[in-house]
Scaffold this motif. Sequence first.
Motif, PDB file in Angstrom:
ATOM      1  N   LEU A 179       0.857  -1.191   0.000  1.00 28.85           N
ATOM      2  CA  LEU A 179       0.000   0.000   0.000  1.00 28.85           C
ATOM      3  C   LEU A 179       0.896   1.245   0.000  1.00 28.85           C
ATOM      4  O   LEU A 179       1.774   1.385   0.847  1.00 28.85           O
ATOM      5  N   ARG A 180       0.662   2.053  -0.950  1.00 34.79           N
ATOM      6  CA  ARG A 180       1.416   3.336  -0.969  1.00 34.79           C
ATOM      7  C   ARG A 180       0.449   4.425  -0.509  1.00 34.79           C
ATOM      8  O   ARG A 180      -0.550   4.692  -1.160  1.00 34.79           O
ATOM      9  N   SER A 181       0.766   5.023   0.620  1.00 38.18           N
ATOM     10  CA  SER A 181      -0.163   6.018   1.186  1.00 38.18           C
ATOM     11  C   SER A 181       0.591   7.300   1.563  1.00 38.18           C
ATOM     12  O   SER A 181       1.817   7.327   1.621  1.00 38.18           O
ATOM     13  N   VAL A 182      -0.195   8.286   1.830  1.00 37.47           N
ATOM     14  CA  VAL A 182       0.367   9.595   2.211  1.00 37.47           C
ATOM     15  C   VAL A 182      -0.282  10.036   3.512  1.00 37.47           C
ATOM     16  O   VAL A 182      -1.511  10.120   3.611  1.00 37.47           O
ATOM     17  N   ASP A 183       0.558  10.308   4.516  1.00 40.34           N
ATOM     18  CA  ASP A 183       0.056  10.847   5.780  1.00 40.34           C
ATOM     19  C   ASP A 183       0.178  12.377   5.748  1.00 40.34           C
ATOM     20  O   ASP A 183       1.240  12.936   5.447  1.00 40.34           O
ATOM     21  N   THR A 184      -0.899  13.053   6.087  1.00 43.46           N
ATOM     22  CA  THR A 184      -0.892  14.528   6.092  1.00 43.46           C
ATOM     23  C   THR A 184      -1.145  15.034   7.509  1.00 43.46           C
ATOM     24  O   THR A 184      -2.119  14.619   8.155  1.00 43.46           O
ATOM     25  N   PHE A 185      -0.256  15.899   7.980  1.00 41.46           N
ATOM     26  CA  PHE A 185      -0.384  16.479   9.327  1.00 41.46           C
ATOM     27  C   PHE A 185      -0.562  17.997   9.197  1.00 41.46           C
ATOM     28  O   PHE A 185       0.165  18.653   8.463  1.00 41.46           O
ATOM     29  N   THR A 186      -1.513  18.519   9.932  1.00 41.77           N
ATOM     30  CA  THR A 186      -1.748  19.973   9.922  1.00 41.77           C
ATOM     31  C   THR A 186      -1.635  20.503  11.335  1.00 41.77           C
ATOM     32  O   THR A 186      -2.257  19.991  12.257  1.00 41.77           O
ATOM     33  N   TRP A 187      -0.790  21.565  11.473  1.00 41.81           N
ATOM     34  CA  TRP A 187      -0.612  22.244  12.760  1.00 41.81           C
ATOM     35  C   TRP A 187      -1.093  23.685  12.599  1.00 41.81           C
ATOM     36  O   TRP A 187      -0.821  24.330  11.591  1.00 41.81           O
ATOM     37  N   LYS A 188      -1.771  24.165  13.603  1.00 39.78           N
ATOM     38  CA  LYS A 188      -2.316  25.520  13.505  1.00 39.78           C
ATOM     39  C   LYS A 188      -1.976  26.335  14.756  1.00 39.78           C
ATOM     40  O   LYS A 188      -1.811  25.787  15.836  1.00 39.78           O
ATOM     41  N   ASP A 189      -1.886  27.636  14.524  1.00 42.19           N
ATOM     42  CA  ASP A 189      -1.712  28.564  15.653  1.00 42.19           C
ATOM     43  C   ASP A 189      -3.093  29.023  16.094  1.00 42.19           C
ATOM     44  O   ASP A 189      -3.825  29.653  15.317  1.00 42.19           O
ATOM     45  N   PRO A 190      -3.491  28.731  17.320  1.00 42.98           N
ATOM     46  CA  PRO A 190      -4.852  29.122  17.754  1.00 42.98           C
ATOM     47  C   PRO A 190      -5.059  30.635  17.832  1.00 42.98           C
ATOM     48  O   PRO A 190      -6.182  31.108  17.831  1.00 42.98           O
ATOM     49  N   ASN A 191      -3.948  31.376  17.912  1.00 45.83           N
ATOM     50  CA  ASN A 191      -4.086  32.832  18.053  1.00 45.83           C
ATOM     51  C   ASN A 191      -3.960  33.594  16.740  1.00 45.83           C
ATOM     52  O   ASN A 191      -3.950  34.832  16.731  1.00 45.83           O
ATOM     53  N   GLY A 192      -3.803  32.857  15.650  1.00 46.33           N
ATOM     54  CA  GLY A 192      -3.613  33.574  14.385  1.00 46.33           C
ATOM     55  C   GLY A 192      -3.891  32.683  13.199  1.00 46.33           C
ATOM     56  O   GLY A 192      -4.332  31.543  13.359  1.00 46.33           O
ATOM     57  N   PRO A 193      -3.599  33.223  12.033  1.00 47.44           N
ATOM     58  CA  PRO A 193      -3.921  32.463  10.824  1.00 47.44           C
ATOM     59  C   PRO A 193      -2.812  31.491  10.407  1.00 47.44           C
ATOM     60  O   PRO A 193      -2.928  30.850   9.368  1.00 47.44           O
ATOM     61  N   THR A 194      -1.754  31.403  11.206  1.00 42.14           N
ATOM     62  CA  THR A 194      -0.627  30.548  10.799  1.00 42.14           C
ATOM     63  C   THR A 194      -1.071  29.080  10.760  1.00 42.14           C
ATOM     64  O   THR A 194      -1.724  28.585  11.674  1.00 42.14           O
ATOM     65  N   ARG A 195      -0.670  28.443   9.685  1.00 47.55           N
ATOM     66  CA  ARG A 195      -1.082  27.038   9.487  1.00 47.55           C
ATOM     67  C   ARG A 195       0.072  26.327   8.785  1.00 47.55           C
ATOM     68  O   ARG A 195       0.587  26.818   7.785  1.00 47.55           O
ATOM     69  N   VAL A 196       0.488  25.219   9.385  1.00 46.08           N
ATOM     70  CA  VAL A 196       1.598  24.455   8.791  1.00 46.08           C
ATOM     71  C   VAL A 196       1.058  23.069   8.418  1.00 46.08           C
ATOM     72  O   VAL A 196       0.439  22.387   9.230  1.00 46.08           O
ATOM     73  N   GLU A 197       1.344  22.714   7.205  1.00 43.83           N
ATOM     74  CA  GLU A 197       0.867  21.405   6.735  1.00 43.83           C
ATOM     75  C   GLU A 197       2.042  20.666   6.114  1.00 43.83           C
ATOM     76  O   GLU A 197       2.751  21.229   5.288  1.00 43.83           O
ATOM     77  N   PHE A 198       2.238  19.438   6.543  1.00 36.74           N
ATOM     78  CA  PHE A 198       3.301  18.645   5.891  1.00 36.74           C
ATOM     79  C   PHE A 198       2.801  17.220   5.638  1.00 36.74           C
ATOM     80  O   PHE A 198       1.948  16.703   6.349  1.00 36.74           O
ATOM     81  N   THR A 199       3.358  16.658   4.589  1.00 34.96           N
ATOM     82  CA  THR A 199       2.909  15.317   4.151  1.00 34.96           C
ATOM     83  C   THR A 199       4.096  14.351   4.180  1.00 34.96           C
ATOM     84  O   THR A 199       5.229  14.739   3.887  1.00 34.96           O
ATOM     85  N   VAL A 200       3.797  13.113   4.507  1.00 36.23           N
ATOM     86  CA  VAL A 200       4.841  12.070   4.583  1.00 36.23           C
ATOM     87  C   VAL A 200       4.373  10.869   3.722  1.00 36.23           C
ATOM     88  O   VAL A 200       3.381  10.228   4.051  1.00 36.23           O
TER      89      VAL A 200
END
Lengths: 164, 172
Positions: free
Chosen positions: A130-151
């Motif tokens: 199985l070839r799959s992609v894990d996606t993780f999203t981190w967010k700043d609760p006090n602002g619009p900052t959003r970091v997304e990375f895939t493995v």
Amino acid sequence: MKHEPEMDPAFEAELRKTLPAKLDDRLLGRLEQAVAAVPELQPHAMEFGWKFWLMPGMAVAALAIILTLKPGPQLSPQTPHNPTLAVDATETKEAPLELFPALRYNEVASAYEGNIIELPGQQPYRHMRLRSVDTFTWKDPNGPTRVEFTVPRDEHLLIPAEIH
Amino acid sequence: MATPPVTNWQSWLAEHGARLLLFARTQARCEADAEDLLQDALVEASRKCDGRPPDLPPDLPLVYATLRRRAIDLARSTDRRGAREERVMEEVDTCWFDDTIEKKETAQTIDRAMKKMPEKFREVLMLKIWSELTFAEIADTLGIPLNTAASRYRYGLEMLRRDANLNNLKQQ
């Protein structure tokens, strides 16, 4: 008189003999009082007209031109190449950014069914990849900052197979 | 202009005050306006003399030019008030010249002739004969070309001479 052309010197001289009416004492006193009331003149240096700002303005303009046209620091050819990473010693005075995990999901990109694997004394297995992609999203609760990375991830499975 | 150096306002006014008032009278519509113009021009011109000691009067051409400019401003504002308030120069028939004692008749003759003369000729004649300005200074004061100043002077002088009462001026 300066050297001025005279149309009729004799006539002009006769006219000049008739003098303008004199100022009476009342008017003379009034004029003297008026000119005496004129405030003392300020020296030139205290005037803030355009001439006052001319020299400082030119100096600032010249400095700006020099700084603009000044070449930047050049690399010396004798300097040996140093591959070490530069360390930024400057400190950031901004508050550190705190991120919290907000989303995680897994998506199967492809599945591959392989051969049957048979081992002596054991039941047969079917090989799957199985070839799959894990996606993780981190967010700043006090602002619009959003970091997304895939493995990307490969998963090999042996699934028990039943052979009829 | 051959004017001796002046040391203070008092002697300066004694020397030039009568000439300036004469020019002010040619520019104003009445005696009161002429006096006001003269005072305002003196004050303004003395303020313009940057760097001069306060007791040293300004250059004479500057005072004449200031006086004329103020007269134009005054005439404009008076015109705006309307004809009702317009005052005529001849209302109070003040003689512009020194009409005391022996020269009285001549002074009054010149006075009448000058008052009849068109202003553009009269002001040049006044500045040249009685204020002793050069043609260049007159041109600067009145804001006209030098040749115009000279030709107006010639015409004005001719008008004055043609006046019947002035034909015998030399014989008086």
